[in-house]
Design a protein around this motif. Structure first.
Motif, PDB file in Angstrom:
ATOM      1  N   VAL A   1     -76.910 -16.111 -30.337  1.00  0.00           N
ATOM      2  CA  VAL A   1     -77.441 -15.695 -31.646  1.00  0.00           C
ATOM      3  C   VAL A   1     -76.781 -16.525 -32.751  1.00  0.00           C
ATOM      4  N   HIS A   2     -77.582 -17.029 -33.672  1.00  0.00           N
ATOM      5  CA  HIS A   2     -77.017 -17.712 -34.846  1.00  0.00           C
ATOM      6  C   HIS A   2     -76.415 -16.636 -35.746  1.00  0.00           C
ATOM      7  N   LEU A   3     -75.169 -16.836 -36.157  1.00  0.00           N
ATOM      8  CA  LEU A   3     -74.475 -15.775 -36.895  1.00  0.00           C
ATOM      9  C   LEU A   3     -73.764 -16.299 -38.139  1.00  0.00           C
ATOM     10  N   SER A   4     -74.119 -15.732 -39.280  1.00  0.00           N
ATOM     11  CA  SER A   4     -73.395 -15.991 -40.542  1.00  0.00           C
ATOM     12  C   SER A   4     -73.110 -17.465 -40.771  1.00  0.00           C
ATOM     13  N   GLU A   5     -74.177 -18.273 -40.601  1.00  0.00           N
ATOM     14  CA  GLU A   5     -74.025 -19.713 -40.849  1.00  0.00           C
ATOM     15  C   GLU A   5     -73.895 -19.975 -42.347  1.00  0.00           C
ATOM     16  N   GLN A   6     -74.623 -19.179 -43.120  1.00  0.00           N
ATOM     17  CA  GLN A   6     -74.585 -19.370 -44.567  1.00  0.00           C
ATOM     18  C   GLN A   6     -74.318 -18.036 -45.264  1.00  0.00           C
TER      19      GLN A   6
ATOM     20  N   VAL B   1     -73.343 -18.310 -32.467  1.00  0.00           N
ATOM     21  CA  VAL B   1     -73.406 -19.711 -32.870  1.00  0.00           C
ATOM     22  C   VAL B   1     -73.113 -19.829 -34.378  1.00  0.00           C
ATOM     23  N   HIS B   2     -72.257 -20.736 -34.750  1.00  0.00           N
ATOM     24  CA  HIS B   2     -71.753 -21.004 -36.103  1.00  0.00           C
ATOM     25  C   HIS B   2     -70.571 -20.081 -36.439  1.00  0.00           C
ATOM     26  N   ALA B   3     -70.817 -18.774 -36.642  1.00  0.00           N
ATOM     27  CA  ALA B   3     -69.736 -17.838 -36.995  1.00  0.00           C
ATOM     28  C   ALA B   3     -68.879 -18.421 -38.126  1.00  0.00           C
TER      29      ALA B   3
ATOM     30  N   SER C   1     -74.343 -28.823 -30.571  1.00  0.00           N
ATOM     31  CA  SER C   1     -74.805 -29.805 -31.554  1.00  0.00           C
ATOM     32  C   SER C   1     -75.772 -29.174 -32.560  1.00  0.00           C
ATOM     33  N   ASP C   2     -76.407 -28.056 -32.203  1.00  0.00           N
ATOM     34  CA  ASP C   2     -77.347 -27.348 -33.078  1.00  0.00           C
ATOM     35  C   ASP C   2     -78.502 -28.241 -33.536  1.00  0.00           C
ATOM     36  N   SER C   3     -78.368 -28.939 -34.657  1.00  0.00           N
ATOM     37  CA  SER C   3     -79.535 -29.628 -35.226  1.00  0.00           C
ATOM     38  C   SER C   3     -79.735 -31.041 -34.704  1.00  0.00           C
TER      39      SER C   3
HETATM   40 ZN   LIG Z   1     -78.007 -23.150 -36.179  1.00  0.00          ZN
END
Ligand SMILES: [Zn+2]
Length: 310
Positions: free
Chosen positions: A92-97, A129-131, A180-182
């Motif tokens: 899960v993408h989490l709190s990237e921004q 992911v990110h956190a 690597s994500d993007s």
């Molecule tokens: Zn992402």
């Protein structure tokens, strides 16, 4: 698409974990629109039913699941995804921004991490992911549940997202991996090195992560977060995956050729050989073939895209 990806990975001789992603909303309280409709299953139950029809892949592939983010999966749908993903890797993408945290707090009165915890989504099979933007309580929830965290430093720098608390998460019990994500940069050496470099910038100190810890993050722990607990270290019973790095390239010459060379000096261009499940591949041949193939298909994508080539 999952079946096509698994077939493509088998063709080139690499393993793969497909994370079939539940994506139901453009934002909190906002329905999907336009091209997003292509990957919107309607609701979590329909997503789970579709994923259940995928054939179980062989020994060299895994099928996992993803909650795209708390922006894209409504609160009441989260437990359905968690139940369907049971026993499989769940990302899960989490709190990237910061905006995601603000919207989640305004809508639900909880941080994205707390919302995932409420849905039973945290634990060792889960990877956040990110956190990047976490409160002390978020760090405690992720660490105490043994949730993996996957930092994607080259994407986070490309997007100006910020730097997550990697060392604090580690101390709390959350194992670190990288991604690597993007695809802003394709170089796993740069990703693992950047975790330490970013920590230096934030803390004003060197040596926050050791070369051994970073290599573990990139290899063994990364594999575990993708459902492969038999890969990522050289040991009896483990899969024979080996990466041979040139110790005398313009970047690595004179650095001693040890683990520190790989972590702090090498780039993916310094890889000479790759052994995947005991089969040897010549790295230079793979780089050239992959580069040419990507150039061809990406050119076609630009031709058909609405925005045109940048
Ligand atoms: Zn992402």
């Amino acid at each position: 698409m999952a079946e096509a990806l698994i077939a493509a990975a088998a063709e080139v001789g690499i393993r793969i974990t497909v994370l079939d992603t539940c994506y139901l909303a453009a934002g909190i309280g906002e329905p999907t629109a336009g091209v997003q409709r292509r990957f919107d299953d309607g609701d979590a139950q329909a997503w789970a039913e579709r994923v259940a029809t995928l054939p179980e892949p062989g020994d060299r592939a895994r099928i996992g699941a993803a909650i795209h983010s708390v922006r894209a999966v409504p609160r009441d749908q989260l437990p359905t995804v968690v139940a369907a993903a049971s026993g499989r890797p769940l990302h899960v993408h989490l709190s990237e921004q910061v905006a995601e945290n603000e919207q989640c707090l305004a809508a639900h009165g909880h941080s994205p991490t707390a919302l995932l915890e409420e849905a039973g989504a945290l634990g060792p099979d889960t990877t956040a992911v990110h956190a990047t933007h976490l409160s002390d309580h978020d760090i405690e929830l992720l660490g105490s549940s043994g949730t993996h965290v996957c930092f994607c430093p080259t994407t986070e720098r490309d997007l100006g997202d910020g730097v997550g608390p990697s060392r604090a998460l580690w101390a709390a019990g959350a194992p670190l991996t990288v991604g690597s994500d993007s695809h802003a940069v394709i170089d796993p050496f740069e990703e693992i090195r950047a975790v330490e470099m970013d920590e230096r910038l934030v803390s004003g100190r060197r040596g926050r992560w050791t070369a051994t810890e970073l290599m573990e993050a990139g290899a063994r722990i990364g594999h575990a977060s993708l459902g492969f607990d038999d890969a990522g270290s050289i040991a009896v019973g483990q899969r024979a995956d080996i990466v041979v790095v040139d110790p005398a390239s313009p970047r690595t010459a004179g650095t001693g050729g040890g683990l520190g060379t790989a972590v702090f000096a090498a780039t993916s261009a310094d890889v000479r050989e790759i052994w995947a499940d005991g089969v040897r591949h010549e790295a230079q041949t793979l780089r050239e073939e992959a580069g040419r193939a990507l150039d061809e298909v990406i050119a076609k994508l630009w031709e058909t895209s609405e925005g045109g080539q940048p």
